[in-house]
Design a protein around this motif. Structure first.
Motif, mmCIF file in Angstrom:
data_model
loop_
_atom_site.group_PDB
_atom_site.id
_atom_site.type_symbol
_atom_site.label_atom_id
_atom_site.label_comp_id
_atom_site.label_asym_id
_atom_site.label_seq_id
_atom_site.Cartn_x
_atom_site.Cartn_y
_atom_site.Cartn_z
ATOM 1 N N GLU A 107 -5.061 6.443 -5.675
ATOM 2 C CA GLU A 107 -4.553 4.929 -5.476
ATOM 3 C C GLU A 107 -5.470 4.228 -5.056
ATOM 4 O OE1 GLU A 107 -0.891 2.506 -3.292
ATOM 5 O OE2 GLU A 107 -1.242 4.629 -2.607
ATOM 6 N N LEU A 108 -6.316 4.610 -4.049
ATOM 7 C CA LEU A 108 -7.485 3.613 -3.763
ATOM 8 C C LEU A 108 -8.306 3.280 -5.089
ATOM 9 C CD1 LEU A 108 -9.546 2.193 -1.647
ATOM 10 C CD2 LEU A 108 -10.618 4.451 -1.797
ATOM 11 N N MET A 109 -8.706 4.140 -5.978
ATOM 12 C CA MET A 109 -9.454 3.863 -7.196
ATOM 13 C C MET A 109 -8.798 2.965 -8.113
ATOM 14 S SD MET A 109 -12.617 4.472 -8.320
ATOM 15 C CE MET A 109 -13.058 5.970 -7.355
ATOM 16 N N ALA A 110 -7.360 3.399 -8.081
ATOM 17 C CA ALA A 110 -6.682 2.503 -9.385
ATOM 18 C C ALA A 110 -6.568 0.990 -8.615
ATOM 19 C CB ALA A 110 -5.363 3.047 -9.339
ATOM 20 N N ARG A 111 -6.491 0.735 -7.320
ATOM 21 C CA ARG A 111 -6.549 -0.587 -6.995
ATOM 22 C C ARG A 111 -7.822 -1.311 -6.894
ATOM 23 N NH1 ARG A 111 -1.853 -2.042 -4.050
ATOM 24 N NH2 ARG A 111 -0.348 -0.360 -3.497
ATOM 25 N N VAL A 112 -8.650 -0.552 -6.811
ATOM 26 C CA VAL A 112 -10.304 -0.793 -6.862
ATOM 27 C C VAL A 112 -10.516 -1.406 -8.466
ATOM 28 C CG1 VAL A 112 -12.720 -0.413 -7.032
ATOM 29 C CG2 VAL A 112 -11.376 0.280 -4.955
ATOM 30 N N HIS A 113 -10.299 -0.614 -9.236
ATOM 31 C CA HIS A 113 -10.360 -0.911 -10.770
ATOM 32 C C HIS A 113 -9.250 -2.139 -11.229
ATOM 33 C CE1 HIS A 113 -11.588 3.477 -11.714
ATOM 34 N NE2 HIS A 113 -12.717 2.689 -11.833
ATOM 35 N N ALA A 114 -8.360 -2.271 -10.572
ATOM 36 C CA ALA A 114 -7.304 -3.309 -10.988
ATOM 37 C C ALA A 114 -7.800 -4.647 -10.422
ATOM 38 C CB ALA A 114 -5.836 -3.177 -10.316
ATOM 39 N N LEU A 115 -8.425 -4.583 -9.132
ATOM 40 C CA LEU A 115 -8.944 -5.849 -8.601
ATOM 41 C C LEU A 115 -10.283 -6.245 -9.469
ATOM 42 C CD1 LEU A 115 -8.501 -5.371 -4.740
ATOM 43 C CD2 LEU A 115 -7.506 -6.884 -6.411
ATOM 44 N N LEU A 116 -11.056 -5.314 -9.731
ATOM 45 C CA LEU A 116 -12.344 -5.662 -10.535
ATOM 46 C C LEU A 116 -11.733 -6.163 -11.930
ATOM 47 C CD1 LEU A 116 -14.564 -2.651 -9.713
ATOM 48 C CD2 LEU A 116 -14.943 -4.962 -8.934
ATOM 49 N N ARG A 117 -11.028 -5.438 -12.624
ATOM 50 C CA ARG A 117 -10.456 -6.146 -13.823
ATOM 51 C C ARG A 117 -9.800 -7.568 -13.742
ATOM 52 N NH1 ARG A 117 -7.627 -1.365 -14.455
ATOM 53 N NH2 ARG A 117 -5.732 -2.509 -14.240
ATOM 54 N N ARG A 118 -9.207 -7.766 -12.835
ATOM 55 C CA ARG A 118 -8.607 -9.069 -12.439
ATOM 56 C C ARG A 118 -9.807 -10.101 -12.096
ATOM 57 N NH1 ARG A 118 -4.669 -9.184 -7.590
ATOM 58 N NH2 ARG A 118 -4.240 -7.316 -8.609
ATOM 59 N N SER A 119 -10.776 -9.713 -11.313
ATOM 60 C CA SER A 119 -11.989 -10.610 -11.105
ATOM 61 C C SER A 119 -12.654 -11.020 -12.469
ATOM 62 C CB SER A 119 -12.795 -10.040 -10.024
ATOM 63 O OG SER A 119 -13.618 -9.107 -10.681
ATOM 64 N N HIS A 120 -12.536 -10.326 -13.485
ATOM 65 C CA HIS A 120 -13.187 -10.678 -14.671
ATOM 66 C C HIS A 120 -12.268 -10.993 -15.577
ATOM 67 C CE1 HIS A 120 -17.269 -9.055 -13.662
ATOM 68 N NE2 HIS A 120 -16.882 -8.091 -13.148
#
Length: 227
Positions: A107-120
């Motif tokens: 879940e941590l990894m999924a949230r990190v990936h989601a935030l990074l996608r959103r930031s780009h």
């Protein structure tokens, strides 16, 4: 990409860093809020993971201080507090998401990936640049539908350039975002990685994938066409 982990539990901090490093991220750790603020100011991170219960400077104050200093990278809160008011306070201080302890590593990894996608500005993990497609979650690349094997460092270099397509990215910026603090900044490894990417992805130079900008660094020349 380079992440800041501000967590006062050494075992948990090490566990999170190990998980993220195994996924190809560079990580810096701070065990208190004061050190977190210092590092958060000094480095333009791609994302910060901040525990609310930090000593020295609590997580809420750290987030507010970073935002006041125009550090606008995504922030993921870690909290052992169940009260919704604490989560709301963190979000209102400038955080982008929160995760309640204990949490599952996936879940941590999924949230990190989601935030990074959103930031780009990405809606999904797969991003197309003409014939080239990046999967930012799986960390894979394909050209004309054919998978191309890249090392972790090669992929990270490509992804950073591609997600900043059209911009000249200096070797210093690449180094700071992609590699640990003890990385050899005087070596020619960036040039080596760029050379490998050109050879593997664009061997005949037809795509003009990555150009060298004299005195400025490197530029990824394909425009994003999807994702």
């Amino acid at each position: 990409m380079r992440l800041l982990i501000a967590e006062d539990d050494p075992a948990l901090s090490e566990s999170i860093a190990s998980q993220l490093k195994s996924a190809g991220f560079a990580c810096d750790c701070a065990l208190d809020g004061t050190d977190g603020l210092y590092q958060g100011e000094e480095v333009d991170y791609d994302l910060a993971i901040i525990d609310l219960g930090l000593p020295g400077l609590d997580g809420i104050s750290l987030i507010r201080a970073l935002r006041q200093r125009q550090r606008n990278y995504p922030v993921l809160i870690l909290t052992a507090r169940d009260a919704w008011q604490d989560k709301v306070e963190g979000l209102e201080a400038g955080a982008d998401d929160y995760l309640t302890k204990p949490f599952h590593p996936q879940e941590l990894m999924a949230r990190v990936h989601a935030l990074l996608r959103r930031s780009h500005g990405l809606a999904q993990s797969k991003v197309r640049f003409g014939p080239l497609e990046l999967d930012t979650d799986a960390k894979t690349v394909a050209v004309n539908g054919q998978m191309v094997e890249l090392t972790g460092y090669e992929y990270n270099t490509l992804a950073y350039l591609a997600l900043n397509a059209g911009k000249a990215i200096s070797k210093t910026e690449l180094t700071e975002h992609l590699y640990a603090q003890d990385f050899d900044r005087d070596s020619n490894v960036i040039e080596v990685f760029i050379g490998r990417l050109r050879k593997k992805l664009d061997p005949d130079g037809a795509l003009n994938l990555i150009s060298t900008q004299r005195g400025l660094g490197y530029r990824f020349n394909l425009s994003r066409s999807g994702g």
